[in-house]
Design a protein around this motif. Structure first.
Motif: not given
Length: 262
Positions: A10-20
């Protein structure tokens, strides 16, 4: 609104959430938190994550961090649900760092403000002032680093520090130690633990390599003034806790391991 424990996948999804939310993507921090802490998330109906939060447990208290809800899911109860799950799992005193946006929810959940913290970023350059000597720390220094840390932090975070020793830079001085590790575009200087401000300055000066980040609490006005003269001031957050003030000697804790775990 099903909450699940996140995994390394889930790390990539966490990164996308941060960027959001306009936060740094911070791949190393997310990977470290998923490995060594508890990260809870809610899957979004349209893909990715609707929200996430981290919980780091110590033997005396716990820390909540990275409380994020995707902009398109704001004001729908996701943040409260994630916080309630983390607080229930903590089962005792909890501390966190709150943005202005998140503070009202935390106050509703019983958190009180204990102080504040400011981020400083940039390149630390110029001549080294007359500061105490430091040296690179090796494997034989780890027991002393763990002792210094536990004495100042007031809890055992040896699991985090042993992991950090595998990929970060460590320096030690008489009465203190500091670490530097790559996180996104910056080298994050933390934790820095020292008996006095001069030793903290020396450790940071000798660890600085390229763009750095320091997170400095309001308990360290002299150290913050030193950083403010050399670096660019970033965001300010509130230090909050519930169930009791976290243990430790705030006068010796100059920077956190990360803002998500302290």
């Amino acid at each position: 609104m099903q909450i699940r424990r996140l995994t390394p996948a889930d790390v990539p999804a966490c990164q996308e959430l941060s960027a959001d939310r306009g936060w740094l993507r911070e791949d190393r921090r997310w990977a470290l938190l998923i490995e060594l802490a508890e990260v809870y998330g809610i899957d979004a109906a349209d893909g990715g994550l609707a929200g996430a939060v981290t919980l780091t447990r110590y033997d005396t208290h716990a820390a909540i961090g990275m409380m994020l809800v995707a902009a398109r899911y704001e004001r729908q109860g996701f943040g409260r649900a994630l916080m309630s799950r983390a607080l229930a799992a903590a089962g005792g005193p909890v501390c966190l760092r709150a943005t202005d946006n998140g503070r009202p929810l935390y106050e509703q959940l019983g958190f009180a403000t204990d102080g504040s913290s400011v981020t400083y970023v940039g390149t630390l350059s110029g001549p080294r002032p007359d500061l105490p000597p430091t040296r690179p720390a090796g494997p034989t220094d780890l027991p002393e680093i763990l002792r210094l840390d536990a004495d100042a932090f007031g809890a055992d975070r040896s699991r985090l520090l042993r992991r950090l020793a595998g990929f970060g830079r460590l320096r030690i001085a008489a009465g203190g130690y500091g670490a530097s590790w790559r996180n996104g575009a910056h080298n994050l200087l933390g934790p820095v633990v020292a008996d006095d401000v001069a030793t903290a300055m020396a450790l940071c000066t000798d660890l600085a390599d390229g763009p750095i980040r320091l997170d400095i609490s309001s308990y360290q006005p002299e150290f913050e003034a030193w950083a403010a003269d050399r670096l660019e001031r970033g965001a300010r957050v509130s230090l909050m806790s519930t169930g009791g003030t976290p243990p430790g000697d705030v006068k010796r804790l100059f920077t956190p391991f990360t803002v998500a775990t302290d």
